[in-house]
Design a protein around this motif. Structure first.
Motif: not given
Length: 73
Positions: A46-55, A57-67
């Motif tokens: 999840t840490a290695d792939n989640l942010l790349d899976f998201l397209s 930027q707002t979703d990436k920002d939202l999930m960054a703390d979780l990662v």
């Protein structure tokens, strides 16, 4: 004239609700597995792939703390 008659629309709405409920339950299951670290490799994957899976930027920002919070050691 509607593309979908009322019966087709009701069936589509039922299917949409079912799919949404399935996604929510799967999400809850995976979050539980992540929090408990109960599946070998899931946190790292999840840490290695989640942010790349998201397209978006707002979703990436939202999930960054979780990662970051996965605490991969």
């Amino acid at each position: 004239m509607s593309l979908l008659d009322s019966g087709d629309l009701e069936e589509k709405q039922k299917l949409d609700k079912k799919l949404t409920r399935q996604k929510i339950l799967l999400d809850a299951f995976l979050v539980d597995a992540l929090e408990k670290d109960s599946v070998d490799g899931l946190r790292e994957y999840t840490a290695d792939n989640l942010l790349d899976f998201l397209s978006r930027q707002t979703d990436k920002d939202l999930m960054a703390d979780l990662v970051k919070g996965l605490d991969i050691k």
